[in-house]
Write an enzyme that holds these catalytic residues in place. Structure first.
Site, PDB file in Angstrom:
ATOM      1  CE  LYS A  37      31.579 -13.748 -16.463  1.00 51.80           C
ATOM      2  NZ  LYS A  37      31.904 -14.316 -15.133  1.00 51.80           N
TER       3      LYS A  37
ATOM      4  CB  SER B 263      34.840 -12.151 -14.625  1.00 48.60           C
ATOM      5  OG  SER B 263      34.104 -13.307 -14.264  1.00 48.60           O
TER       6      SER B 263
ATOM      7  CB  SER C 113      33.175 -13.702 -11.254  1.00 46.43           C
ATOM      8  OG  SER C 113      34.575 -13.586 -11.319  1.00 46.43           O
TER       9      SER C 113
END
Length: 436
Positions: A73, A148, A172
């Site tokens: 990420k 996210s 997320s």
């Protein structure tokens, strides 16, 4: 070009059937061929990855993730690469060291090809920002990738890489996994380090409620990555077969609507477990007051995300207010612990809808259409909050699809530190559902 799962990749390299460099090149080719329209892998370090792969090929061969190509990420620091969380004012920040979890992955033999997209500030259930643009759902480009860790889930679902790491404070990891039909695990709070996963240019205390965790395309890879990443050995799964499981199945929440197809998928999973001999309850007096839990969770989440700063219409919280929230959280944790004396897992929606159409309406003003009903988007955080507020582990697992072919994922929540039980029970349910 065909992707192997992470553990199979490592085993093939160990047997001499392929090399880390060959697997690295194959993953690079997949990204170059598939990512254009998806926009998932937004920071690329292919030359650096090739050098990592050469080092792996020249080194020891008993590493658990030997030569596994993967991405991480965007919010994780990778030395020499930007970390901006989608903020334009941090566009030029370059990390000078790897995040701790990245270091652990590399020590385990993984090869890091780059970083995947996020929303601004990691603060949405879709992944769009002014620096890298929008990531599209792997199954339907008109739909949200989730957030996210949206880029992470799409990189997995599209077969570009077999392994990823995300982070989760409001779903997320779990929500993008559900939206794209892959696996994601939100660990017990404090089980994994967050060093090097912090606001661009900072290196302070971890965020309350927030955790880092693995994402994968199957349960074996997810569990192996968790072992590589965790700060200490987590207890092994208890190994109960389906017939011995005690399950509390939740198909709704007093504050949030659930899509009928998700309810049907949960009931199908519950029936499959019952047919295998499991005890499956739909209600329990032991369940905490979910309305009260959600109110306290959203209060703490808002403080955590703003780091206690005042915002329009909201004064800065007082210290007494924060300590009171801590008391509420502790009582909530005790209530869930009492429940888990009678149940092995709670199975619930990861979130109440499948991947929704792209929508850049501000989060506080956003609405959803669920089965023809207009509902407030923010109410959906009630489902991720089930596990987040009491700091519990939860595994998001794909168990079906809706009428549009969009994946349905649900979460398996277990007691604190029973992370491997969450993954194991999710695997059992997944295998039962997909074998029908």
């Amino acid at each position: 070009m065909n992707e192997l799962p992470a553990l199979e990749t490592a085993a093939a390299i160990r047997r001499g059937e392929t090399t880390a460099l060959q697997q690295c090149e194959a993953a690079i080719a997949r990204i170059e061929a598939r990512d254009g329209a998806l926009n998932a892998v937004v920071v690329r370090d292919f030359d650096g990855a090739r050098e990592q792969a050469r080092v792996v090929d020249a080194g020891q061969q008993d590493l658990p993730l030997l030569g596994v190509p993967m991405t991480v990420k965007e919010s994780y620091n990778l030395a020499g690469l930007p970390t901006n969380w989608g903020f334009t004012e941090h566009r030029d920040f370059i990390a000078d060291d790897d995040a701790e979890l990245v270091k652990r992955l590399k020590r385990a033999g993984a090869v890091i090809l780059g970083k995947t997209n996020v929303p601004v500030g990691l603060a949405d259930l879709q992944s769009n920002n002014p620096i890298y643009g929008r990531t599209h759902n792997a199954m339907d480009p008109s739909r949200s990738a989730g957030g996210s860790s949206g880029g992470a889930a799409v990189a997995l679902a599209s077969g570009m890489v077999p392994l990823e790491i995300g982070s989760d404070i409001g779903g997320s990891i779990r929500v993008p996994a559900a939206f794209n039909g892959v696996w994601g695990h939100k660990p017990t709070y404090d089980a994994l380090s967050s060093d090097g996963h912090s606001f661009p240019g900072t290196n302070g205390a971890r965020v309350a409620l927030g955790v880092c965790g693995p994402m994968a395309r199957n349960a074996d890879d997810l569990a192996a990555a968790l072992d590589v990443l965790s700060d200490f050995p987590l207890p092994r799964a208890t190994g109960r077969d389906a017939g011995a499981l005690r399950i509390l199945l939740l198909t709704g929440h007093p504050l949030a609507q659930v899509q009928a197809s998700i309810v049907a998928a949960l009931e199908h999973a519950g029936h499959a477990l019952e047919t295998a001999g499991a005890r499956v309850d739909r209600t329990s007096d032991l369940l905490p007051d979910l309305t009260e839990q959600h109110r306290h969770y959203m209060h703490m989440l808002n403080i955590a995300m703003t780091r206690g700063a005042a915002s329009p219409g909201r004064e800065a919280p007082t210290l007494a207010e924060w300590f009171t929230l801590g008391d509420h959280q502790t009582r909530c944790r005790r209530a869930w612990a009492a429940l888990f004396a009678h149940y092995d897992a709670v199975i619930a929606p990861t979130v109440g809808m499948t991947a929704f159409p792209h929508d850049d309406t501000p989060l506080a003003e956003r609405h959803l259409m669920i089965d023809g009903d207009d509902t407030k988007f923010g109410a959906q955080f009630a489902f991720p909050g089930l596990a987040t507020f009491p700091m519990l582990p939860a595994t998001s697992v794909p168990i079906g699809a809706d009428a549009d072919g969009l994946p349905i994922g649900v979460q398996v929540i277990t007691d604190m530190w029973r992370d491997h039980d969450a993954i194991a029970i999710a695997r059992t349910m997944h295998d039962l559902v997909w074998s029908k």
